[in-house]
Scaffold this motif. Structure first.
Motif, mmCIF file in Angstrom:
data_model
loop_
_atom_site.group_PDB
_atom_site.id
_atom_site.type_symbol
_atom_site.label_atom_id
_atom_site.label_comp_id
_atom_site.label_asym_id
_atom_site.label_seq_id
_atom_site.Cartn_x
_atom_site.Cartn_y
_atom_site.Cartn_z
ATOM 1 N N ARG A 48 63.427 91.775 3.018
ATOM 2 C CA ARG A 48 62.435 92.627 2.357
ATOM 3 C C ARG A 48 62.923 94.068 2.480
ATOM 4 N NH1 ARG A 48 57.764 91.807 0.549
ATOM 5 N NH2 ARG A 48 57.503 89.858 1.668
ATOM 6 N N VAL A 49 63.085 94.725 1.344
ATOM 7 C CA VAL A 49 63.517 96.120 1.296
ATOM 8 C C VAL A 49 62.325 96.958 0.847
ATOM 9 C CG1 VAL A 49 65.152 97.753 0.284
ATOM 10 C CG2 VAL A 49 65.864 95.377 0.678
ATOM 11 N N THR A 50 62.025 98.000 1.605
ATOM 12 C CA THR A 50 60.889 98.863 1.295
ATOM 13 C C THR A 50 61.359 100.303 1.137
ATOM 14 O OG1 THR A 50 59.437 97.427 2.578
ATOM 15 C CG2 THR A 50 58.612 99.639 2.084
ATOM 16 N N SER A 51 61.006 100.912 0.029
ATOM 17 C CA SER A 51 61.331 102.315 -0.226
ATOM 18 C C SER A 51 60.387 103.207 0.561
ATOM 19 C CB SER A 51 61.215 102.628 -1.712
ATOM 20 O OG SER A 51 61.248 104.027 -1.926
ATOM 21 N N GLY A 55 57.035 103.473 -1.499
ATOM 22 C CA GLY A 55 56.194 102.519 -0.788
ATOM 23 C C GLY A 55 56.297 101.097 -1.320
ATOM 24 N N ARG A 56 57.037 100.904 -2.390
ATOM 25 C CA ARG A 56 57.201 99.568 -2.962
ATOM 26 C C ARG A 56 58.152 98.727 -2.113
ATOM 27 N NH1 ARG A 56 58.292 100.818 -9.364
ATOM 28 N NH2 ARG A 56 56.428 102.064 -9.722
ATOM 29 N N SER A 57 57.931 97.410 -2.141
ATOM 30 C CA SER A 57 58.789 96.458 -1.438
ATOM 31 C C SER A 57 59.248 95.366 -2.392
ATOM 32 C CB SER A 57 58.047 95.792 -0.282
ATOM 33 O OG SER A 57 57.788 96.703 0.743
ATOM 34 N N VAL A 58 60.447 94.861 -2.150
ATOM 35 C CA VAL A 58 60.979 93.739 -2.923
ATOM 36 C C VAL A 58 61.748 92.817 -1.990
ATOM 37 C CG1 VAL A 58 61.193 95.044 -5.069
ATOM 38 C CG2 VAL A 58 63.129 94.931 -3.513
ATOM 39 N N LEU A 59 61.925 91.585 -2.437
ATOM 40 C CA LEU A 59 62.791 90.651 -1.732
ATOM 41 C C LEU A 59 64.146 90.652 -2.421
ATOM 42 C CD1 LEU A 59 60.441 87.600 -1.111
ATOM 43 C CD2 LEU A 59 61.065 89.425 0.481
ATOM 44 N N ALA A 60 65.205 90.679 -1.628
ATOM 45 C CA ALA A 60 66.561 90.642 -2.159
ATOM 46 C C ALA A 60 67.376 89.638 -1.356
ATOM 47 C CB ALA A 60 67.216 92.025 -2.082
ATOM 48 N N GLN A 61 68.290 88.976 -2.026
ATOM 49 C CA GLN A 61 69.129 87.981 -1.372
ATOM 50 C C GLN A 61 70.413 88.640 -0.865
ATOM 51 O OE1 GLN A 61 70.913 84.843 -3.811
ATOM 52 N NE2 GLN A 61 70.331 83.393 -2.223
ATOM 53 N N VAL A 62 70.740 88.389 0.398
ATOM 54 C CA VAL A 62 71.976 88.910 0.982
ATOM 55 C C VAL A 62 73.143 88.054 0.489
ATOM 56 C CG1 VAL A 62 73.264 89.324 3.113
ATOM 57 C CG2 VAL A 62 70.791 89.756 3.036
ATOM 58 N N VAL A 63 74.077 88.692 -0.218
ATOM 59 C CA VAL A 63 75.232 87.968 -0.745
ATOM 60 C C VAL A 63 76.562 88.553 -0.280
ATOM 61 C CG1 VAL A 63 74.024 87.106 -2.792
ATOM 62 C CG2 VAL A 63 75.272 89.282 -2.917
ATOM 63 N N ASP A 64 76.519 89.694 0.416
ATOM 64 C CA ASP A 64 77.777 90.351 0.749
ATOM 65 C C ASP A 64 77.649 91.201 2.009
ATOM 66 O OD1 ASP A 64 80.462 90.920 0.356
ATOM 67 O OD2 ASP A 64 80.170 91.978 -1.549
ATOM 68 N N ASN A 92 71.011 107.198 -10.001
ATOM 69 C CA ASN A 92 71.850 108.400 -10.047
ATOM 70 C C ASN A 92 71.737 109.246 -8.791
ATOM 71 O OD1 ASN A 92 72.989 107.984 -12.657
ATOM 72 N ND2 ASN A 92 71.015 108.582 -13.535
ATOM 73 N N VAL A 93 70.684 109.028 -8.015
ATOM 74 C CA VAL A 93 70.512 109.753 -6.755
ATOM 75 C C VAL A 93 71.618 109.359 -5.782
ATOM 76 C CG1 VAL A 93 68.981 110.083 -4.771
ATOM 77 C CG2 VAL A 93 68.043 109.991 -7.087
ATOM 78 N N GLY A 94 72.016 108.086 -5.813
ATOM 79 C CA GLY A 94 73.140 107.614 -4.999
ATOM 80 C C GLY A 94 72.762 107.008 -3.662
ATOM 81 N N GLU A 95 71.846 107.629 -2.952
ATOM 82 C CA GLU A 95 71.444 107.113 -1.635
ATOM 83 C C GLU A 95 70.005 107.523 -1.357
ATOM 84 O OE1 GLU A 95 72.789 107.583 3.030
ATOM 85 O OE2 GLU A 95 74.318 107.776 1.460
ATOM 86 N N VAL A 96 69.208 106.554 -0.909
ATOM 87 C CA VAL A 96 67.797 106.814 -0.592
ATOM 88 C C VAL A 96 67.424 106.130 0.715
ATOM 89 C CG1 VAL A 96 67.079 107.103 -3.014
ATOM 90 C CG2 VAL A 96 67.027 104.835 -1.958
ATOM 91 N N PRO A 97 66.429 106.647 1.419
ATOM 92 C CA PRO A 97 65.987 106.011 2.663
ATOM 93 C C PRO A 97 65.124 104.775 2.364
ATOM 94 C CG PRO A 97 64.713 107.997 2.260
ATOM 95 C CD PRO A 97 65.766 107.926 1.190
ATOM 96 N N VAL A 98 65.382 103.709 3.090
ATOM 97 C CA VAL A 98 64.587 102.489 3.005
ATOM 98 C C VAL A 98 64.456 101.885 4.398
ATOM 99 C CG1 VAL A 98 65.312 101.905 0.645
ATOM 100 C CG2 VAL A 98 66.569 100.946 2.585
ATOM 101 N N SER A 99 63.553 100.962 4.522
ATOM 102 C CA SER A 99 63.517 100.093 5.695
ATOM 103 C C SER A 99 63.718 98.676 5.174
ATOM 104 C CB SER A 99 62.194 100.234 6.447
ATOM 105 O OG SER A 99 61.116 99.841 5.624
ATOM 106 N N TRP A 100 64.133 97.801 6.052
ATOM 107 C CA TRP A 100 64.317 96.412 5.629
ATOM 108 C C TRP A 100 64.016 95.501 6.810
ATOM 109 C CZ3 TRP A 100 67.644 92.766 7.630
ATOM 110 C CH2 TRP A 100 68.632 93.233 8.498
ATOM 111 N N SER A 101 63.716 94.249 6.489
ATOM 112 C CA SER A 101 63.482 93.238 7.513
ATOM 113 C C SER A 101 63.818 91.873 6.937
ATOM 114 C CB SER A 101 62.014 93.269 7.969
ATOM 115 O OG SER A 101 61.159 92.959 6.883
ATOM 116 N N ASP A 102 64.024 90.916 7.811
ATOM 117 C CA ASP A 102 64.210 89.542 7.345
ATOM 118 C C ASP A 102 62.905 89.091 6.707
ATOM 119 O OD1 ASP A 102 66.902 89.040 8.323
ATOM 120 O OD2 ASP A 102 66.046 89.098 10.326
ATOM 121 N N ALA A 103 63.018 88.355 5.615
ATOM 122 C CA ALA A 103 61.804 87.907 4.923
ATOM 123 C C ALA A 103 61.319 86.576 5.453
ATOM 124 C CB ALA A 103 62.104 87.786 3.428
#
Length: 103
Positions: A48-51, A55-64, A92-103
């Motif tokens: 789970r990646v949270t901006s 404040g939005r969160s999404v699930l993403a699959q780790v592939v790399d 285009n910003v290139g890098e932003v702060p997020v938090s993440w956790s195992d889903a």
């Protein structure tokens, strides 16, 4: 979080470490720094990646892996453009702060 291309010929380089394949950037995908990648133990699992900006969160699959042993920082979540779009962020910003956790 940084943006990465997971398709052949994009900035991500070669095929993914988890399955040796290229992946469509329209999918929710992530690469984790070497320590977080944990020797592949998170391969093909969801995180789970949270901006912290939207404040939005999404699930993403780790592939790399984002290889911290070869000069890459050890605290990076590198994601597809689909993740950025779902979080309401501009690549285009290139890098932003997020938090993440195992889903």
């Amino acid at each position: 979080m940084t943006v990465n291309g997971f398709q052949r010929g994009e900035s991500g380089g070669g095929p993914s470490e988890c399955d040796g394949r290229y992946h469509d950037d329209r999918l929710m995908l992530a690469a984790l720094s070497t320590g977080w990648y944990a020797g592949g133990s998170r391969c093909l699992r969801m995180i789970r990646v949270t901006s912290t900006q939207t404040g939005r969160s999404v699930l993403a699959q780790v592939v790399d892996e984002w290889d911290s042993r070869r000069g890459c920082r050890d605290n990076i979540v590198d994601t597809s453009t689909a993740v950025w779009a779902a979080l309401g962020l501009d690549t285009n910003v290139g890098e932003v702060p997020v938090s993440w956790s195992d889903a």
